[in-house]
Motif scaffolding. Structure first.
Motif, short mmCIF file in Angstrom:
data_model
loop_
_atom_site.label_atom_id
_atom_site.label_comp_id
_atom_site.label_asym_id
_atom_site.label_seq_id
_atom_site.Cartn_x
_atom_site.Cartn_y
_atom_site.Cartn_z
N ARG A 1 6.93 -3.79 2.36
CA ARG A 1 6.31 -5.17 2.13
C ARG A 1 5.41 -5.15 0.99
O ARG A 1 3.98 -4.64 1.29
CB ARG A 1 5.89 -5.74 3.07
N PRO A 2 6.00 -5.24 -0.40
CA PRO A 2 4.74 -4.71 -1.50
C PRO A 2 3.69 -6.53 -1.71
O PRO A 2 4.92 -7.55 -1.72
CB PRO A 2 6.29 -4.74 -2.45
N TRP A 3 2.87 -6.12 -2.23
CA TRP A 3 2.21 -7.55 -1.78
C TRP A 3 1.60 -7.80 -3.06
O TRP A 3 1.33 -9.05 -3.94
CB TRP A 3 1.03 -7.66 -0.51
N ASP A 4 1.78 -6.32 -4.23
CA ASP A 4 0.43 -6.86 -5.43
C ASP A 4 1.48 -5.91 -6.33
O ASP A 4 1.39 -4.54 -5.66
CB ASP A 4 -0.79 -6.71 -5.69
N ILE A 5 0.85 -6.19 -7.63
CA ILE A 5 2.14 -4.83 -8.60
C ILE A 5 0.96 -5.66 -9.88
O ILE A 5 0.92 -6.87 -10.17
CB ILE A 5 3.16 -5.00 -9.31
N GLU A 6 0.65 -4.34 -10.47
CA GLU A 6 0.18 -4.98 -11.57
C GLU A 6 0.61 -3.79 -12.90
O GLU A 6 1.10 -2.52 -12.18
CB GLU A 6 -1.32 -4.66 -11.96
N ALA B 1 0.46 -1.81 -4.24
CA ALA B 1 0.10 -1.94 -2.87
C ALA B 1 0.38 -2.96 -2.52
O ALA B 1 1.50 -3.65 -2.61
CB ALA B 1 -0.99 -2.95 -3.08
N SER B 2 0.52 -1.79 -0.70
CA SER B 2 2.10 -1.77 -0.28
C SER B 2 1.58 -2.05 1.60
O SER B 2 0.65 -1.09 1.62
CB SER B 2 3.78 -1.69 -0.44
N LYS C 1 -0.31 2.08 8.35
CA LYS C 1 -0.77 2.81 6.40
C LYS C 1 0.25 2.21 5.90
O LYS C 1 1.72 2.30 5.11
CB LYS C 1 -0.08 4.36 7.74
N GLY C 2 -0.78 1.92 4.58
CA GLY C 2 -0.12 1.11 3.94
C GLY C 2 -0.17 1.86 2.47
O GLY C 2 0.23 3.19 3.19
N ALA C 3 0.54 1.90 1.68
CA ALA C 3 0.29 3.23 0.65
C ALA C 3 0.12 2.08 -0.70
O ALA C 3 -0.17 0.86 -1.32
CB ALA C 3 1.50 3.12 0.20
N LEU C 4 -0.76 3.58 -1.78
CA LEU C 4 -0.43 2.84 -2.67
C LEU C 4 0.64 3.53 -3.91
O LEU C 4 0.69 4.75 -3.52
CB LEU C 4 -2.17 2.82 -4.06
N SER C 5 0.93 2.75 -5.02
CA SER C 5 2.50 3.08 -5.23
C SER C 5 1.95 3.40 -7.18
O SER C 5 2.14 2.49 -7.76
CB SER C 5 3.54 2.73 -5.33
N VAL C 6 2.34 4.65 -7.98
CA VAL C 6 2.33 4.52 -9.26
C VAL C 6 3.64 5.05 -10.05
O VAL C 6 4.14 5.40 -9.69
CB VAL C 6 1.56 5.97 -9.98
N SER D 1 -3.31 -0.81 5.83
CA SER D 1 -2.46 -1.83 4.87
C SER D 1 -3.10 -2.25 3.69
O SER D 1 -4.34 -2.34 3.90
CB SER D 1 -1.29 -2.61 5.26
N LEU D 2 -2.08 -1.81 2.21
CA LEU D 2 -3.11 -2.58 1.34
C LEU D 2 -2.73 -3.89 1.09
O LEU D 2 -0.46 -4.08 1.29
CB LEU D 2 -2.64 -1.69 0.10
N MET D 3 -2.94 -4.91 0.69
CA MET D 3 -3.08 -6.41 0.35
C MET D 3 -3.14 -6.82 -1.23
O MET D 3 -2.56 -7.35 -1.75
CB MET D 3 -3.95 -7.87 1.27
#
Length: 658
Positions: free
Chosen positions: A431-436, A447-448, A456-461, A480-482
């Motif tokens: 469930r990805p919520w935000d992308i920059e 951010a997911s 447990k959410g995640a930051l993905s690069v 999680s990350l919103m």
């Protein structure tokens, strides 16, 4: 002479002083809102059933939803009806649960968990019962051989019995403590079989006594259940569970990667299964030690709502994007038909996301599709996507979309509309919520949140050139990350948390955190809890030395935090929650509730517009035209361009058609 000049100037002075005010008044008086019709049109479907040479499908998103009848011999829609509002429960938007029995099609709806019937002979639609209040789902529906219906529901995770002849309703109660989703059901003469999502169990319910027995524990939520002879077959993530109806002789086989999303059994016991995100078809017989892939995807990247054997050597399938396909599993030959082309009435849906490419186009993400309005010609076009684009960002001549439920990142070519996969987040991050986009490192930041019982959410690069993805799971522990917000000059990305995670397990924290993550060292620099007791950020945005935030829980709280002291220096309340944007040195937000409002945030919140409506599927957004106060947004479900000039009085936007 001097006196005459001074007198003349004095005479002109009032006009000179009032000219800017008059000009501003004229600007504010201009038409402040222009609408351009439906922002996103869809043929996406949820519930699907096949009966007597006909298929019945239920649309997803439009209000009211459509139940359409498809002639399988011609691939044409021959009849359609709408599902009206329940008498006391509100407006349905679709129906996941569907079953055919006794000459009627039954549909269980969301976001009101209601039950409807459609009489195949007469075309009559009736509202039969409500299993709960607004915000619930009938996720699954099954008919026992005697015609009794069984409904699997959310948020109580319960199975209900409904007897069409009498209207009698029975609640089988709590199937597993803390369960929210009875995601799949099947029934025979004696038992109901239910797949539970949060607690990852396959259970059997005695139709007479109501006794519940666990047949199997699963590695993840059980989303599909079907029956054949004395065996129950279920899908849980990438695992196929094959067990006798009494719980004995449990067998398991697993895909190397992917998720099983539909099962069908032929008369000789051959099981066919579809998988996503590849959309492939697999074969299995009891006793096999593995699934055998038999065909490539008839609908690549799509979700399969239903597969069913037809004839001696063919399968028919229904794609969530709004398509029907047939497949010969012996040869791999397939044929796909778009349901909109087949005559399914198109519907206006609630959009997922939006992106403005200045002087070129507005992109609107829907369910399995992207709608594009060309700003140069006014033309519109639409193309398919493999899921729901939760957020969009531009990098050069490509747009990148963060997709649900696959957790995939895809690219979209601005010139050709070509869609290509970049990579999957994996690690349970669906469930990805935000992308920059970070122009300094040429990386995408995502951010997911996880699905199901996981905090447990995640930051993905993400490297968009190579597809390499570095995933930092649990970067804010047990949250999680919103949202995220990039400070490219400092090389820091700020992360906004949510203590509830994917849901289904109790949180271990009571307050959502903000963390600063250094993109060079790939380390968390610091973490703080800005407002005690507020559990979920909706969006955060860095502006100068302040980090602005809008909370989802508690809804409508907004703050500005000093990044040096990490203290909240401004705080207030607005109508609801939505996304933040910085434009011309100021911070704006558009939010749900209150009729759909837009604000300027500064020392306090200034209302700029109301009446935008609450028709975003994800979160309200504003996309400003550079050098102006005009923003692309929604009014109801229509695409709109709205003037949000802070110098003008607040707008009251007239309602648009939904």
């Amino acid at each position: 002479m001097l006196r005459r000049v001074l007198a003349a100037v004095a005479g002109l002075l009032p006009a000179l002083l009032t000219a800017p005010a008059a000009q501003a008044a004229a600007t504010c008086a201009e038409p402040a809102v222009r609408t351009y019709g439906p922002a996103s049109v869809t043929g996406a479907i949820v519930g699907s059933a096949v009966h007597d040479g006909r298929a019945y499908v239920v649309t997803r998103g439009p209000k009211p939803p459509v139940l359409a009848e498809l002639d399988l011999s011609t691939r044409k829609v021959i009849r359609s009806v709408t599902l009206p509002d329940g008498p006391a429960t509100g407006e349905p938007e679709g129906g996941w649960g569907i079953a055919v029995s006794g000459g009627k099609v039954y549909v269980g709806t969301y976001p009101v968990p209601d039950l409807y019937s459609f009489d195949i002979a007469t075309g009559e639609v009736r509202h039969l019962h409500s299993f709960g209040r607004n915000g619930g789902f009938v996720w699954s529906l099954a008919a026992a051989p005697d015609g009794t219906l069984y409904a699997g529901t959310y948020p109580g995770g319960r199975v209900f019995e409904y007897v069409p002849a009498t209207g009698a309703v029975r609640d089988f109660g709590v199937l597993a403590q803390g369960e929210r989703y009875a995601r799949a059901v099947a029934a025979d003469d004696e038992y109901v079989y239910a797949g539970l999502l949060d607690k990852a169990k396959l259970v059997r319910i005695d139709r007479t006594s109501g006794a519940v027995q666990q047949l199997a524990a699963a590695p993840t939520g059980v989303g599909v259940v079907t029956l054949h002879g004395d065996r129950v077959l279920a899908a849980a993530g990438g695992e196929l569970i094959d067990v006798r109806k009494d719980g004995s002789d449990l067998r398991r086989v697993k895909l190397e990667s992917g998720t099983l999303d539909a099962l069908a059994v032929t008369g000789d016991g051959t099981v066919y299964a579809t998988s996503r995100p590849d959309g492939a078809v697999h074969r299995y017989r009891t006793g096999d030690t593995a699934l055998t892939r038999v065909a490539d995807a008839p609908a690549p990247g799509d979700e399969t709502r239903l597969i069913q054997p037809v004839g001696e050597n063919a399968l028919i399938g229904f794609a969530g994007s709004g398509g029907v396909w047939t497949l010969d599993p012996s040869t791999g030959a397939s044929e796909f038909t778009d349901l909109l082309d087949a005559g399914l009435p198109p519907g206006t849906e609630r959009p997922q996301s939006m992106l403005l490419v200045p002087n070129r186009a507005v992109y609107v993400g829907g369910h399995f599709s992207m709608e594009v309005r060309d700003l140069r010609t006014g033309d519109k076009r639409r193309f398919r996507l493999p899921g729901e684009p939760k957020d969009l960002v531009r990098r050069g001549d490509k747009i990148y979309a963060a997709m649900y439920p696959s957790g995939q990142i895809v690219s979209i070519d601005l010139r050709t509309d070509e869609v290509r996969g970049v990579g999957f987040l994996g690690h349970g991050q669906q469930r990805p919520w935000d992308i920059e986009y970070d122009p300094v490192t040429d990386k995408l930041l995502v951010a997911s949140a996880p699905l199901g019982a996981n905090l447990k959410g995640a930051l993905s690069v993400v490297d968009p050139r190579t597809g390499a993805i570095d995933v930092y799971v649990d970067v804010i522990p047990d949250q999680s990350l919103m949202s995220l917000s990039l400070d490219a000059k400092r090389g820091v990305v700020y992360l906004g948390g949510d203590v509830l995670g994917g849901g289904g397990v109790p949180p271990v924290h009571t307050t959502a955190s903000v963390a600063a993550f250094d993109l060079r060292s790939r380390k968390v620099l610091w973490q703080v809890d800005p407002v005690p007791g507020h559990r979920t950020f909706q969006d955060i945005k860095v502006h100068g030395d302040l980090l602005y935030a809008v909370y989802k829980r508690d809804s409508g709280t907004w703050t500005a935090m000093d990044l040096t002291t990490r203290k909240v220096v401004r705080q207030g309340t607005i109508a609801g929650y939505g996304e933040l944007t910085v434009h011309r040195g100021r911070v704006f937000t558009s939010v749900f509730r209150g009729g759909g409002n837009a604000y300027l945030l500064g020392d306090e919140a200034k209302l700029l517009a109301t009446g935008l409506g609450d028709e975003w599927y994800t979160n309200p957004q504003l996309h400003f035209v550079p050098g102006t106060w005009d923003a692309w947004a929604l009014v109801g479900r229509d695409l709109a361009r709205i003037r949000l000039d802070p110098a003008c009085p607040p707008l009251t936007v007239p309602p648009a058609g939904n």
